[in-house]
Design an enzyme around this catalytic site. Structure first.
Site, PDB file in Angstrom:
ATOM      1  N   THR A   1       0.827  -1.207   0.000  1.00 54.03           N
ATOM      2  CA  THR A   1       0.000   0.000   0.000  1.00 54.03           C
ATOM      3  C   THR A   1       0.861   1.258   0.000  1.00 54.03           C
ATOM      4  O   THR A   1       2.006   1.238   0.491  1.00 54.03           O
ATOM      5  CB  THR A   1      -0.907   0.006   1.250  1.00 54.03           C
ATOM      6  OG1 THR A   1      -1.478   1.311   1.412  1.00 54.03           O
ATOM      7  CG2 THR A   1      -0.129  -0.309   2.526  1.00 54.03           C
ATOM      8  N   ASP A   2       0.292   2.355  -0.498  1.00 55.97           N
ATOM      9  CA  ASP A   2       1.019   3.638  -0.456  1.00 55.97           C
ATOM     10  C   ASP A   2       1.195   4.125   0.980  1.00 55.97           C
ATOM     11  O   ASP A   2       2.020   5.002   1.244  1.00 55.97           O
ATOM     12  CB  ASP A   2       0.311   4.700  -1.313  1.00 55.97           C
ATOM     13  CG  ASP A   2      -1.111   5.026  -0.871  1.00 55.97           C
ATOM     14  OD1 ASP A   2      -1.620   4.386   0.077  1.00 55.97           O
ATOM     15  OD2 ASP A   2      -1.730   5.911  -1.487  1.00 55.97           O
ATOM     16  N   GLU A   3       0.435   3.546   1.926  1.00 52.43           N
ATOM     17  CA  GLU A   3       0.526   4.023   3.312  1.00 52.43           C
ATOM     18  C   GLU A   3       1.890   3.741   3.927  1.00 52.43           C
ATOM     19  O   GLU A   3       2.239   4.308   4.956  1.00 52.43           O
ATOM     20  CB  GLU A   3      -0.594   3.424   4.169  1.00 52.43           C
ATOM     21  CG  GLU A   3      -1.953   3.884   3.688  1.00 52.43           C
ATOM     22  CD  GLU A   3      -3.075   3.718   4.699  1.00 52.43           C
ATOM     23  OE1 GLU A   3      -2.805   3.544   5.891  1.00 52.43           O
ATOM     24  OE2 GLU A   3      -4.238   3.771   4.269  1.00 52.43           O
TER      25      GLU A   3
HETATM   26  P1  NAD Z   1     -10.163  -6.651   2.859  1.00 53.95           P
HETATM   27  O1  NAD Z   1     -10.086  -6.396   4.332  1.00 53.95           O
HETATM   28  O2  NAD Z   1     -11.412  -6.307   2.119  1.00 53.95           O
HETATM   29  O3  NAD Z   1      -9.878  -8.201   2.572  1.00 53.95           O
HETATM   30  C1  NAD Z   1      -8.896  -8.923   3.250  1.00 53.95           C
HETATM   31  C2  NAD Z   1      -9.167 -10.410   3.018  1.00 53.95           C
HETATM   32  O4  NAD Z   1      -8.118 -11.153   3.659  1.00 53.95           O
HETATM   33  C3  NAD Z   1     -10.483 -10.899   3.623  1.00 53.95           C
HETATM   34  O5  NAD Z   1     -11.157 -11.731   2.706  1.00 53.95           O
HETATM   35  C4  NAD Z   1     -10.047 -11.689   4.847  1.00 53.95           C
HETATM   36  O6  NAD Z   1     -10.944 -12.760   5.171  1.00 53.95           O
HETATM   37  C5  NAD Z   1      -8.703 -12.208   4.414  1.00 53.95           C
HETATM   38  N1  NAD Z   1      -7.812 -12.500   5.546  1.00 53.95           N
HETATM   39  C6  NAD Z   1      -7.587 -11.728   6.640  1.00 53.95           C
HETATM   40  N2  NAD Z   1      -6.734 -12.356   7.478  1.00 53.95           N
HETATM   41  C7  NAD Z   1      -6.399 -13.532   6.883  1.00 53.95           C
HETATM   42  C8  NAD Z   1      -5.544 -14.599   7.242  1.00 53.95           C
HETATM   43  N3  NAD Z   1      -4.858 -14.573   8.403  1.00 53.95           N
HETATM   44  N4  NAD Z   1      -5.418 -15.648   6.406  1.00 53.95           N
HETATM   45  C9  NAD Z   1      -6.121 -15.683   5.239  1.00 53.95           C
HETATM   46  N5  NAD Z   1      -6.961 -14.710   4.847  1.00 53.95           N
HETATM   47  C10 NAD Z   1      -7.096 -13.633   5.661  1.00 53.95           C
HETATM   48  O7  NAD Z   1      -8.906  -5.917   2.246  1.00 53.95           O
HETATM   49  P2  NAD Z   1      -8.727  -5.179   0.841  1.00 53.95           P
HETATM   50  O8  NAD Z   1      -9.144  -3.780   0.976  1.00 53.95           O
HETATM   51  O9  NAD Z   1      -9.274  -6.030  -0.213  1.00 53.95           O
HETATM   52  O10 NAD Z   1      -7.127  -5.180   0.741  1.00 53.95           O
HETATM   53  C11 NAD Z   1      -6.441  -6.293   0.178  1.00 53.95           C
HETATM   54  C12 NAD Z   1      -4.944  -6.023   0.210  1.00 53.95           C
HETATM   55  O11 NAD Z   1      -4.658  -4.841  -0.528  1.00 53.95           O
HETATM   56  C13 NAD Z   1      -4.385  -5.800   1.603  1.00 53.95           C
HETATM   57  O12 NAD Z   1      -3.126  -6.426   1.685  1.00 53.95           O
HETATM   58  C14 NAD Z   1      -4.248  -4.295   1.706  1.00 53.95           C
HETATM   59  O13 NAD Z   1      -3.190  -3.941   2.582  1.00 53.95           O
HETATM   60  C15 NAD Z   1      -3.927  -3.932   0.274  1.00 53.95           C
HETATM   61  N6  NAD Z   1      -4.344  -2.584  -0.171  1.00 53.95           N
HETATM   62  C16 NAD Z   1      -5.632  -2.158   0.023  1.00 53.95           C
HETATM   63  C17 NAD Z   1      -6.012  -0.909  -0.469  1.00 53.95           C
HETATM   64  C18 NAD Z   1      -7.430  -0.405  -0.310  1.00 53.95           C
HETATM   65  O14 NAD Z   1      -7.714   0.736  -0.651  1.00 53.95           O
HETATM   66  N7  NAD Z   1      -8.380  -1.215   0.162  1.00 53.95           N
HETATM   67  C19 NAD Z   1      -5.089  -0.105  -1.122  1.00 53.95           C
HETATM   68  C20 NAD Z   1      -3.775  -0.572  -1.284  1.00 53.95           C
HETATM   69  C21 NAD Z   1      -3.430  -1.814  -0.806  1.00 53.95           C
HETATM   70  O1  TDX Z   2     -16.056   7.216   8.658  1.00 54.71           O
HETATM   71  C1  TDX Z   2     -15.025   7.643   8.113  1.00 54.71           C
HETATM   72  N1  TDX Z   2     -14.830   9.005   8.022  1.00 54.71           N
HETATM   73  C2  TDX Z   2     -13.717   9.562   7.479  1.00 54.71           C
HETATM   74  O2  TDX Z   2     -13.583  10.799   7.440  1.00 54.71           O
HETATM   75  C3  TDX Z   2     -14.006   6.783   7.566  1.00 54.71           C
HETATM   76  C4  TDX Z   2     -14.166   5.297   7.621  1.00 54.71           C
HETATM   77  C5  TDX Z   2     -12.900   7.373   7.014  1.00 54.71           C
HETATM   78  N2  TDX Z   2     -12.731   8.713   6.980  1.00 54.71           N
HETATM   79  C6  TDX Z   2     -11.513   9.278   6.359  1.00 54.71           C
HETATM   80  C7  TDX Z   2     -10.204   8.703   6.848  1.00 54.71           C
HETATM   81  C8  TDX Z   2      -9.318   8.764   5.608  1.00 54.71           C
HETATM   82  O3  TDX Z   2      -8.715  10.039   5.516  1.00 54.71           O
HETATM   83  O4  TDX Z   2     -11.573   8.961   4.958  1.00 54.71           O
HETATM   84  C9  TDX Z   2     -10.285   8.615   4.447  1.00 54.71           C
HETATM   85  C10 TDX Z   2     -10.338   7.204   3.877  1.00 54.71           C
HETATM   86  O5  TDX Z   2     -10.494   6.328   4.982  1.00 54.71           O
HETATM   87  P1  TDX Z   2     -10.529   4.729   4.797  1.00 54.71           P
HETATM   88  O6  TDX Z   2     -11.594   4.395   3.821  1.00 54.71           O
HETATM   89  O7  TDX Z   2     -10.563   4.118   6.161  1.00 54.71           O
HETATM   90  O8  TDX Z   2      -9.134   4.459   4.041  1.00 54.71           O
HETATM   91  P2  TDX Z   2      -7.614   4.767   4.441  1.00 54.71           P
HETATM   92  O9  TDX Z   2      -7.417   4.905   5.888  1.00 54.71           O
HETATM   93  O10 TDX Z   2      -7.146   5.904   3.559  1.00 54.71           O
HETATM   94  O11 TDX Z   2      -6.905   3.382   3.971  1.00 54.71           O
HETATM   95  C11 TDX Z   2      -7.297   2.712   2.751  1.00 54.71           C
HETATM   96  O12 TDX Z   2      -6.381   2.971   1.719  1.00 54.71           O
HETATM   97  C12 TDX Z   2      -5.110   2.396   1.807  1.00 54.71           C
HETATM   98  C13 TDX Z   2      -7.420   1.205   2.983  1.00 54.71           C
HETATM   99  O13 TDX Z   2      -8.334   0.958   4.037  1.00 54.71           O
HETATM  100  C14 TDX Z   2      -6.083   0.590   3.259  1.00 54.71           C
HETATM  101  O14 TDX Z   2      -6.200  -0.826   3.381  1.00 54.71           O
HETATM  102  C15 TDX Z   2      -5.164   0.916   2.113  1.00 54.71           C
HETATM  103  O15 TDX Z   2      -3.874   0.435   2.353  1.00 54.71           O
END
Ligand code: NAD
Ligand code: TDX
Length: 344
Positions: free
Chosen positions: A125-127
């Site tokens: 992730t970019d985080e």
């Molecule tokens: P999500 O939380 O929706 O899904 C995570 C999945 O992993 C779920 O299906 C969960 O059951 C499974 N999981 C959790 N723990 C596990 C374990 N111990 N063993 C096997 N499976 C397990 O997450 P997402 O938003 O789809 O993110 C997926 C990946 O992408 C993560 O690695 C996250 O860090 C990365 N990512 C997410 C974002 C975003 O915006 N959501 C952005 C950049 C990177």
């Molecule tokens: O209720 C809310 N109100 C609010 O203001 C929530 C849930 C979030 N926020 C803000 C926090 C963040 O600045 O909105 C922004 C986005 O929040 P999230 O959806 O929780 O995402 P973020 O924390 O940016 O992280 C996401 O992007 C990077 C994913 O959850 C991560 O898994 C990924 O790595």
């Protein structure tokens, strides 16, 4: 080719599994997922009967189980999406983030070395780069930006990245890492900002905006993240990191207002609430390397992706209504109602 996808019942993994199963009928896709609160097999309904798809339930941090699975399946490629992914949950309870995101990753890396996996891809992730100041719009994260994390979530993801790089250098494991910006799109769990806004606005409920709402996120449609990972596992250079993002920076307030307008809901639903601890100010990805070296181009802009996503939530109410009527209610009470961020 046999591809083991972990976390394929989650948001991005679920989209990726569907994309790969349909695009490559000659490849075998194994979806390994522990089915935590974030995992949902409803997401995989469209592919569950396809001959090139198989689901296995299990924990990536369970060493014995993982070794047995690799012994039996001998995957060529591993794509690791499995993770605890929500920053707010990591602030409340970091332990599980260390277990899944760090120990789970090292367990997969050990199995990949032992069984001679040809490509191990880590979905990062970019985080991991921390945040950028709001008054320097000229700055972007590149692959050379130092890791500088803020939350237990991003720290665990950064630790995992460092292990991936160590396994490449020390054991010669063919690895790649992608670091993507915030995703949105179909099957996004409603604890995250965009699906939270859509699901609450449709029910005429308040929209909790943390702090002032000025924080900036760089939004990418999940489809474009899937095409990037597909390109990286096929053509990416071993040992490399690729940033993924489409220059779609928006303040949280802009995102909320855009969605409310599209749903024809009033801005009076916006409620400013206590800020997230350690809240990152701005994320912004420079994807030049991925574009130049691998020819990646996103299909969606924020302006085309948001209406598509809203339409999906309108057409698939059952998918998210099932989630918000279940265990999620306890989460919402603990994280929002008990903290004074929303009313019951
Ligand atoms: P999500 O939380 O929706 O899904 C995570 C999945 O992993 C779920 O299906 C969960 O059951 C499974 N999981 C959790 N723990 C596990 C374990 N111990 N063993 C096997 N499976 C397990 O997450 P997402 O938003 O789809 O993110 C997926 C990946 O992408 C993560 O690695 C996250 O860090 C990365 N990512 C997410 C974002 C975003 O915006 N959501 C952005 C950049 C990177
Ligand atoms: O209720 C809310 N109100 C609010 O203001 C929530 C849930 C979030 N926020 C803000 C926090 C963040 O600045 O909105 C922004 C986005 O929040 P999230 O959806 O929780 O995402 P973020 O924390 O940016 O992280 C996401 O992007 C990077 C994913 O959850 C991560 O898994 C990924 O790595």
């Amino acid at each position: 080719m046999k591809i083991l996808v972990t976390g394929g019942a989650g948001f991005i993994g679920g989209n990726f599994v569907q994309y790969m199963v349909n695009k490559y009928p000659e490849d075998q896709i194994i979806n390994l997922d522990a089915l935590t609160y974030a995992g949902n097999l409803e997401t995989l309904k469209s592919v569950e009967d396809k001959p090139n798809y198989k689901f296995v339930k299990g924990d990536i941090a369970d060493r014995e189980f993982i070794m047995d699975l690799f012994e039996k399946e001998r995957p060529d490629v591993v794509v690791n999406f499995a993770a605890e992914s929500h920053v707010d949950r990591s602030i409340e309870d970091p332990d599980i983030f260390v277990k899944t995101n760090v120990l789970g990753t090292t367990t997969l890396l050990d199995a990949s070395v032992k069984y001679g996996v040809k490509r191990y891809h880590q979905v990062s992730t970019d985080e991991v780069y921390g945040d950028l100041p709001l008054d320097r719009p000229d700055l972007f994260f590149t692959e050379k930006t130092p890791l500088h994390t803020s939350s237990p979530y991003s720290s665990a993801k950064a630790a995992a990245d460092l292990f991936v790089q160590a396994y490449h250098r020390t054991y010669g494991l063919p690895t790649t890492i992608s670091r993507c910006s915030n995703n949105y799109g179909p099957y996004h769990f409603p604890e995250k900002l965009i699906p939270l806004i859509i699901s609450r606005a449709l029910n005429d409920e308040t929209i909790p905006v943390y702090g002032t709402g000025e924080n900036v996120r760089d939004w990418l449609h999940v489809h474009d993240h899937c095409t990037a990972i597909d390109l990286i596992i096929r053509n990416g250079k071993v040992g490399e990191v690729y940033n993924v993002g489409g220059h779609n920076e928006r303040t949280n307030l802009e995102v909320v207002k855009t969605v409310l307008k599209a749903l024809d809901k009033p801005e009076s639903l916006i409620t400013y609430v206590t800020d997230r601890k350690g809240h990152d100010m701005r994320y912004a990805i420079d994807p030049t390397k991925l574009e130049r070296e691998l020819g990646w181009e996103p299909e969606y802009t924020f302006d085309t992706g948001i209406p598509q996503t809203i339409q999906w939530y309108l057409d698939n109410k059952e998918w998210w209504e099932n989630i918000i009527s279940g265990e999620y209610q306890n989460y919402f009470k603990e994280m929002y109602v008990d903290k004074g961020r929303a009313e019951e």
